[in-house]
Design an enzyme around this catalytic site. Structure first.
Site, PDB file in Angstrom:
ATOM      1  N   LYS A  52      -1.111  -8.237   3.745  1.00 30.27           N
ATOM      2  CA  LYS A  52      -1.168  -7.169   4.750  1.00 30.27           C
ATOM      3  C   LYS A  52      -1.552  -5.831   4.137  1.00 30.27           C
ATOM      4  O   LYS A  52      -2.036  -4.936   4.845  1.00 30.27           O
ATOM      5  CB  LYS A  52       0.159  -7.065   5.508  1.00 30.27           C
ATOM      6  CG  LYS A  52       1.395  -6.887   4.624  1.00 30.27           C
ATOM      7  CD  LYS A  52       1.683  -5.458   4.251  1.00 30.27           C
ATOM      8  CE  LYS A  52       2.785  -5.394   3.225  1.00 30.27           C
ATOM      9  NZ  LYS A  52       3.096  -4.007   2.820  1.00 30.27           N
ATOM     10  N   GLY A  91       9.173  -7.978   4.151  1.00 28.31           N
ATOM     11  CA  GLY A  91       9.304  -7.670   5.565  1.00 28.31           C
ATOM     12  C   GLY A  91       8.822  -6.267   5.849  1.00 28.31           C
ATOM     13  O   GLY A  91       8.259  -5.595   4.973  1.00 28.31           O
ATOM     14  N   ASP A 115       5.696  -7.046   9.212  1.00 27.05           N
ATOM     15  CA  ASP A 115       5.246  -6.228   8.080  1.00 27.05           C
ATOM     16  C   ASP A 115       3.859  -5.657   8.341  1.00 27.05           C
ATOM     17  O   ASP A 115       3.557  -4.508   7.998  1.00 27.05           O
ATOM     18  CB  ASP A 115       5.246  -7.089   6.813  1.00 27.05           C
ATOM     19  CG  ASP A 115       5.295  -6.257   5.541  1.00 27.05           C
ATOM     20  OD1 ASP A 115       5.357  -5.014   5.631  1.00 27.05           O
ATOM     21  OD2 ASP A 115       5.283  -6.846   4.447  1.00 27.05           O
ATOM     22  N   ARG A 122      10.972   1.702 -17.323  1.00 27.01           N
ATOM     23  CA  ARG A 122      10.336   1.774 -18.632  1.00 27.01           C
ATOM     24  C   ARG A 122      10.407   3.168 -19.243  1.00 27.01           C
ATOM     25  O   ARG A 122      10.531   3.325 -20.457  1.00 27.01           O
ATOM     26  CB  ARG A 122       8.867   1.347 -18.495  1.00 27.01           C
ATOM     27  CG  ARG A 122       8.154   1.103 -19.821  1.00 27.01           C
ATOM     28  CD  ARG A 122       6.647   1.081 -19.623  1.00 27.01           C
ATOM     29  NE  ARG A 122       6.218   0.067 -18.685  1.00 27.01           N
ATOM     30  CZ  ARG A 122       5.720  -1.118 -19.040  1.00 27.01           C
ATOM     31  NH1 ARG A 122       5.598  -1.410 -20.317  1.00 27.01           N
ATOM     32  NH2 ARG A 122       5.327  -1.984 -18.137  1.00 27.01           N
ATOM     33  N   ARG A 181       1.830   3.355   1.675  1.00 25.40           N
ATOM     34  CA  ARG A 181       0.928   3.804   0.611  1.00 25.40           C
ATOM     35  C   ARG A 181      -0.506   3.333   0.854  1.00 25.40           C
ATOM     36  O   ARG A 181      -1.464   4.079   0.653  1.00 25.40           O
ATOM     37  CB  ARG A 181       1.433   3.296  -0.743  1.00 25.40           C
ATOM     38  CG  ARG A 181       2.767   3.882  -1.158  1.00 25.40           C
ATOM     39  CD  ARG A 181       3.059   3.614  -2.619  1.00 25.40           C
ATOM     40  NE  ARG A 181       3.228   2.211  -2.920  1.00 25.40           N
ATOM     41  CZ  ARG A 181       4.391   1.577  -2.954  1.00 25.40           C
ATOM     42  NH1 ARG A 181       5.502   2.229  -2.661  1.00 25.40           N
ATOM     43  NH2 ARG A 181       4.466   0.301  -3.271  1.00 25.40           N
ATOM     44  N   ASN A 182      -0.655   2.089   1.274  1.00 27.99           N
ATOM     45  CA  ASN A 182      -1.998   1.559   1.503  1.00 27.99           C
ATOM     46  C   ASN A 182      -2.661   2.222   2.709  1.00 27.99           C
ATOM     47  O   ASN A 182      -3.866   2.480   2.699  1.00 27.99           O
ATOM     48  CB  ASN A 182      -1.918   0.036   1.673  1.00 27.99           C
ATOM     49  CG  ASN A 182      -1.466  -0.648   0.401  1.00 27.99           C
ATOM     50  OD1 ASN A 182      -2.222  -0.797  -0.544  1.00 27.99           O
ATOM     51  ND2 ASN A 182      -0.194  -1.044   0.351  1.00 27.99           N
TER      52      ASN A 182
END
EC number: 1.1.1.94
Length: 341
Positions: free
Chosen positions: A191, A136, A244, A35, A255-256
């Site tokens: 997950k 995955g 995963d 974008r 990141r999580n």
């Protein structure tokens, strides 16, 4: 798809860029749409995605672009790596251009207002397209650095799975096929919530027994919920489920996991997400998953506990005490209690 026809990758994040590079390395011309015109121009000039994949050279076969209309018109195979919050608004105005095309979602998230998975949104927007998902244990940076990796492409259209395998499968990236699109996609979305919990556990110095318990009980929760929604429980024993879950709950590159680690160090949710600089889908998924689990009456104590910490003012110690006091039920829910038929 002719030899010279470009494959489109929609999204300028780390995973979209890693997939674009894989395609180009296999000799496939790629148009990577984003974008932000400034980002596209910077990637064209510098041959790098410094915002999301710093230090990884962008393959010469990847053309960063800002013209979505032209990108969709030119490509029959389109990989969609847009944030879950933006996917519908970006693609809905161009629904006619997607008719009959192959759309593969790379996004591991759930739309907040509808609890729809990304492939379901794609079906709504383009009912005559062939839809698939790719999911995955796939950390973007490791893929870009050519670490040995495997993934799953899932679709009810076997020819679409074969098409994706043909363009993505390579010397360091294996692509397996599945017909359980819903299960594969749910595994990737759910997950993310548990990765936040795992990051918190590591930051707080919890032991290996605790981390193992969290991951395996997370798998039980994920499977229980997915089966209630019509998924095949066996899918969760493969790459898109336990595979995963393990990598996302174990790696500081996730990141999580990073959000959870920051929370465990005492940062607020806003601080943790802000410092990340990228979308952590698990935070959004947690909100809608908690509500949905209550609606369909699926027991998800880890989801409820994390929600209580982040949004209900409960402390971690309070939640842990509540979880450990809860009645222990069966270990694996989709077999009989005794383990025998």
């Amino acid at each position: 798809m002719t030899e010279q026809q470009p494959v489109a990758v929609l999204g300028g994040g780390s995973f979209g860029t890693a997939v674009a590079n894989l395609l180009a390395e296999n000799g496939v011309p790629v148009r990577q749409w984003m974008r932000d015109p400034a980002q596209a121009e910077a990637m064209r000039v510098n041959r790098e995605n410094p915002r999301y994949l710093k230090g990884i050279r962008l393959h010469d076969g990847v053309e960063p672009v800002n013209d979505l209309l032209a990108t969709l018109q030119a490509s029959e195979l389109i990989f969609v790596a847009l944030p879950s919050s933006a996917l519908r608004s970006v693609l809905a105005p161009h629904a006619e251009l997607l008719r009959g095309k192959a759309l593969v979602s790379l996004t591991k998230g759930i739309e907040a207002q509808s609890f729809k998975l990304m492939s379901q949104i794609l079906e709504e927007i383009a009912p005559e397209a062939r839809i698939g998902v790719l999911s995955g244990p796939n950390l973007a940076r490791e893929i870009a650095e050519h670490a040995l990796t495997a993934t799953v492409v899932a679709s009810e259209h076997e020819d679409l799975c074969q098409q994706v395998q043909a363009v993505l499968h390579g010397r360091t990236f294996r692509v397996y096929a599945s017909a359980d699109r819903f299960g594969v996609e749910l595994g990737g979305a759910l997950k993310n919530v548990y990765a936040i919990i795992a990051g918190m556990a590591v930051a707080l110095g919890m032991g290996e027994n605790t981390k193992s318990m969290l991951i395996t009980r997370a798998l039980a929760e994920m499977t229980r919920f997915a089966v209630s929604q019509g998924a095949n429980p066996m899918t969760f024993l493969g790459l898109a489920g336990v595979g995963d879950l393990i990598v996302t709950c174990s790696s500081p590159k996730s990141r999580n996991y990073q959000v959870g680690y920051a929370l465990g160090q005492g940062q607020s949710l806003e601080e943790a997400v802000s410092r990340l600089g990228e979308v952590a889908e698990g935070v959004n998924t947690l909100k809608v998953l908690k509500t949905k689990a209550q609606q369909v009456q699926v027991y998800m104590p880890l989801v409820a506990g994390l929600h209580a910490i982040l949004f209900e003012g409960r402390t971690l110690n309070q939640v842990i005490e509540h979880l450990m006091r809860a009645e222990p039920k069966t270990d694996v829910d989709f077999i009989s209690i005794s383990g025998f038929n």
